[in-house]
Scaffold this motif. Sequence first.
Motif, PDB file in Angstrom:
ATOM      1  N   ALA A 159      30.467  37.891   3.738  1.00  0.00           N
ATOM      2  CA  ALA A 159      31.149  38.297   4.972  1.00  0.00           C
ATOM      3  C   ALA A 159      30.603  39.615   5.532  1.00  0.00           C
ATOM      4  N   PRO A 160      30.493  40.694   4.723  1.00  0.00           N
ATOM      5  CA  PRO A 160      29.947  41.937   5.292  1.00  0.00           C
ATOM      6  C   PRO A 160      28.500  41.804   5.741  1.00  0.00           C
ATOM      7  N   LEU A 161      27.687  41.054   4.998  1.00  0.00           N
ATOM      8  CA  LEU A 161      26.291  40.863   5.411  1.00  0.00           C
ATOM      9  C   LEU A 161      26.198  40.068   6.701  1.00  0.00           C
ATOM     10  N   ALA A 162      27.035  39.034   6.837  1.00  0.00           N
ATOM     11  CA  ALA A 162      27.042  38.232   8.067  1.00  0.00           C
ATOM     12  C   ALA A 162      27.474  39.073   9.258  1.00  0.00           C
ATOM     13  N   LEU A 163      28.483  39.910   9.073  1.00  0.00           N
ATOM     14  CA  LEU A 163      28.942  40.771  10.161  1.00  0.00           C
ATOM     15  C   LEU A 163      27.844  41.733  10.599  1.00  0.00           C
ATOM     16  N   MET A 164      27.143  42.326   9.641  1.00  0.00           N
ATOM     17  CA  MET A 164      26.069  43.257   9.992  1.00  0.00           C
ATOM     18  C   MET A 164      24.906  42.532  10.665  1.00  0.00           C
ATOM     19  N   HIS A 165      24.640  41.310  10.227  1.00  0.00           N
ATOM     20  CA  HIS A 165      23.552  40.526  10.809  1.00  0.00           C
ATOM     21  C   HIS A 165      23.844  40.155  12.259  1.00  0.00           C
ATOM     22  N   PHE A 166      25.036  39.651  12.515  1.00  0.00           N
ATOM     23  CA  PHE A 166      25.350  39.152  13.860  1.00  0.00           C
ATOM     24  C   PHE A 166      25.790  40.262  14.816  1.00  0.00           C
ATOM     25  N   LYS A 167      26.463  41.291  14.307  1.00  0.00           N
ATOM     26  CA  LYS A 167      26.961  42.363  15.180  1.00  0.00           C
ATOM     27  C   LYS A 167      25.976  43.533  15.291  1.00  0.00           C
ATOM     28  N   LYS A 168      24.983  43.574  14.370  1.00  0.00           N
ATOM     29  CA  LYS A 168      23.988  44.652  14.366  1.00  0.00           C
ATOM     30  C   LYS A 168      24.638  46.030  14.266  1.00  0.00           C
ATOM     31  N   GLN A 169      25.673  46.094  13.443  1.00  0.00           N
ATOM     32  CA  GLN A 169      26.353  47.353  13.160  1.00  0.00           C
ATOM     33  C   GLN A 169      26.674  47.421  11.677  1.00  0.00           C
ATOM     34  N   PRO A 170      26.483  48.579  11.031  1.00  0.00           N
ATOM     35  CA  PRO A 170      26.821  48.693   9.604  1.00  0.00           C
ATOM     36  C   PRO A 170      28.326  48.648   9.389  1.00  0.00           C
ATOM     37  N   VAL A 171      28.764  47.923   8.387  1.00  0.00           N
ATOM     38  CA  VAL A 171      30.192  47.829   8.090  1.00  0.00           C
ATOM     39  C   VAL A 171      30.487  48.141   6.624  1.00  0.00           C
ATOM     40  N   PRO A 183      38.122  40.106   3.958  1.00  0.00           N
ATOM     41  CA  PRO A 183      38.695  38.761   3.940  1.00  0.00           C
ATOM     42  C   PRO A 183      37.947  37.813   4.873  1.00  0.00           C
ATOM     43  N   VAL A 184      37.726  36.585   4.420  1.00  0.00           N
ATOM     44  CA  VAL A 184      36.974  35.640   5.242  1.00  0.00           C
ATOM     45  C   VAL A 184      37.706  35.350   6.550  1.00  0.00           C
ATOM     46  N   GLU A 185      39.041  35.412   6.516  1.00  0.00           N
ATOM     47  CA  GLU A 185      39.805  35.173   7.742  1.00  0.00           C
ATOM     48  C   GLU A 185      39.513  36.262   8.775  1.00  0.00           C
ATOM     49  N   LEU A 186      39.429  37.515   8.308  1.00  0.00           N
ATOM     50  CA  LEU A 186      39.120  38.621   9.211  1.00  0.00           C
ATOM     51  C   LEU A 186      37.686  38.496   9.717  1.00  0.00           C
ATOM     52  N   ALA A 187      36.756  38.215   8.814  1.00  0.00           N
ATOM     53  CA  ALA A 187      35.355  38.082   9.205  1.00  0.00           C
ATOM     54  C   ALA A 187      35.186  36.960  10.230  1.00  0.00           C
ATOM     55  N   SER A 188      35.876  35.856  10.022  1.00  0.00           N
ATOM     56  CA  SER A 188      35.782  34.718  10.944  1.00  0.00           C
ATOM     57  C   SER A 188      36.243  35.115  12.342  1.00  0.00           C
ATOM     58  N   SER A 189      37.301  35.920  12.414  1.00  0.00           N
ATOM     59  CA  SER A 189      37.843  36.320  13.714  1.00  0.00           C
ATOM     60  C   SER A 189      36.948  37.329  14.428  1.00  0.00           C
ATOM     61  N   LEU A 190      36.116  38.063  13.670  1.00  0.00           N
ATOM     62  CA  LEU A 190      35.286  39.111  14.253  1.00  0.00           C
ATOM     63  C   LEU A 190      33.870  38.653  14.584  1.00  0.00           C
ATOM     64  N   LEU A 191      33.406  37.624  13.919  1.00  0.00           N
ATOM     65  CA  LEU A 191      32.047  37.146  14.172  1.00  0.00           C
ATOM     66  C   LEU A 191      31.942  36.507  15.556  1.00  0.00           C
ATOM     67  N   TYR A 202      28.890  29.141   9.173  1.00  0.00           N
ATOM     68  CA  TYR A 202      30.018  28.253   9.496  1.00  0.00           C
ATOM     69  C   TYR A 202      30.699  27.782   8.220  1.00  0.00           C
ATOM     70  N   LEU A 203      29.905  27.362   7.226  1.00  0.00           N
ATOM     71  CA  LEU A 203      30.468  26.824   5.984  1.00  0.00           C
ATOM     72  C   LEU A 203      31.174  27.895   5.165  1.00  0.00           C
ATOM     73  N   HIS A 204      30.541  29.054   4.992  1.00  0.00           N
ATOM     74  CA  HIS A 204      31.023  30.036   4.026  1.00  0.00           C
ATOM     75  C   HIS A 204      31.964  31.078   4.611  1.00  0.00           C
ATOM     76  N   VAL A 205      32.081  31.119   5.934  1.00  0.00           N
ATOM     77  CA  VAL A 205      33.053  32.027   6.549  1.00  0.00           C
ATOM     78  C   VAL A 205      34.063  31.250   7.383  1.00  0.00           C
ATOM     79  N   HIS A 206      33.606  30.601   8.442  1.00  0.00           N
ATOM     80  CA  HIS A 206      34.549  29.953   9.371  1.00  0.00           C
ATOM     81  C   HIS A 206      35.305  28.802   8.717  1.00  0.00           C
ATOM     82  N   LEU A 207      34.587  27.855   8.123  1.00  0.00           N
ATOM     83  CA  LEU A 207      35.256  26.729   7.460  1.00  0.00           C
ATOM     84  C   LEU A 207      36.023  27.201   6.232  1.00  0.00           C
ATOM     85  N   HIS A 208      35.433  28.128   5.503  1.00  0.00           N
ATOM     86  CA  HIS A 208      36.084  28.697   4.328  1.00  0.00           C
ATOM     87  C   HIS A 208      37.428  29.316   4.704  1.00  0.00           C
TER      88      HIS A 208
END
Length: 455
Positions: A159-171, A183-191, A202-208
């Motif tokens: 989740a943190p790596l995906a957020l940094m990859h897609f948002k281009k901001q360190p978290v 939490p994957v629920e939080l990451a899903s809402s922010l991506l 999609y599989l490991h964050v959104h569907l998860h």
Amino acid sequence: MSFAGRHPSSYRDPSGFLFYHNSRLYRQVNRSFQKDFEQFISSGIYQHLIDKGLLIPHQQVDQNFTGTANWYTTLEPEVIPFISYPYEWCFAMLKDAALTTLEIAGEAIKFGMILKDASAYNVQWHNGRMKFIDTLSFEKWDEGKPWIAYRQFCEHFFAPLALMHFKKQPVSKWFLAYPEGIPVELASSLLPYKSKWHLHTYLHVHLHARVSQKKQTKETAKTFSTSKLKNLLRSLEEAVRSFSLDVQSGVWSDYYDEAFQRENYLEPKKQIINDLLENLEIKSAMDVGANEGEFSQLAASKNVRTISVDFDHYSINRLYKKINEGSIHNILPLVMDLSAPSPAIGLNNTERTSFLDRVNVDLVMALAVIHHLCIGKNIPFDDLVKMFANMGSYLLIEFVPRFDEKIEVMLQQKKDVYDWYTIDNFKSSFSKEYEILNFKTIGTTKRELFLMKRK
């Protein structure tokens, strides 16, 4: 000193715990974990991971130092000189820790075992690479059951790596708010929406996240074969390897380019520091405001174990990559704002100790940073003295005078209330805790380097 009690961070696992005995760190293996531990050793996975450089080694000690009835055996692990935490890591460090965890999980399957914990806190930078440190995280693989550490891996790493990859901001600092992972629920809402078109995300964050909100029962739980587990690990690895945080510039990205252009500054400074280091008998150092580690590497090249800290995530990220690609590996790069260093967190605020409580080095290098702390952060000299004196015995500090062009630029954005920022006040404050051993003017800049020793 005898048995000092269980380590504050070691209360979660019924398999065993860390403790100190006569100032040495040990790990107790409880009887409840005896069969899994014996298989961990006899199967060959322990030695295999040691040979691959993925796991820290230990010595087995047949003594019950704790006196507890549940004792099976005692381990003395190889000491990690400095423990760091995920909220102090750059993107590339967290990514390497994730890949190390996945590699270990994959290797364990070959020996009939499974990695039951996938916590980022179980990985440390040691001897030039990320290594797993928890020998009690392996248990017998019961084919048919899902990977128990899957959600933990997703929240600590994916989740943190995906957020940094897609948002281009360190978290990474979010680990302070979410020490158990994002939490994957939080990451899903922010991506961003486009992340749903990235199959693995999609599989490991959104569907998860969606599936985890549904009530699971024994009837609905699906069996898990070895091939399914291998496919899961492969999917996670492919995604992690694809993630990047390649931002062109950070706060201090052009620092050395600009410093080279300053007449008679960088090279004389390097020569002075090199000469001073040659005459110091030290084994450890911390470079404060290290940027991309020019002077950290100078110290490390003299076999000095060096911690490099800077608040600029991107500079530390580039330094970490440089270390991985080069021949100098005794540098630990960390993202740290010294005006707000990592606090103590967790149970009773003792589970993860503060950054300042962990630092104990022979030499602190504070080069071209004092004006950022004093004028940029409004920190008085006396408070800096207390901080530096608690970190190490020697201090190598660069004083940047009030009329320096860098300070003039800083004061364009704020009111000048810094009449106290003078060389005399600097010497007066630091002389309270330090003896000034030497000082040199850097070229023609009027900047001065002071070598001090704590009284």
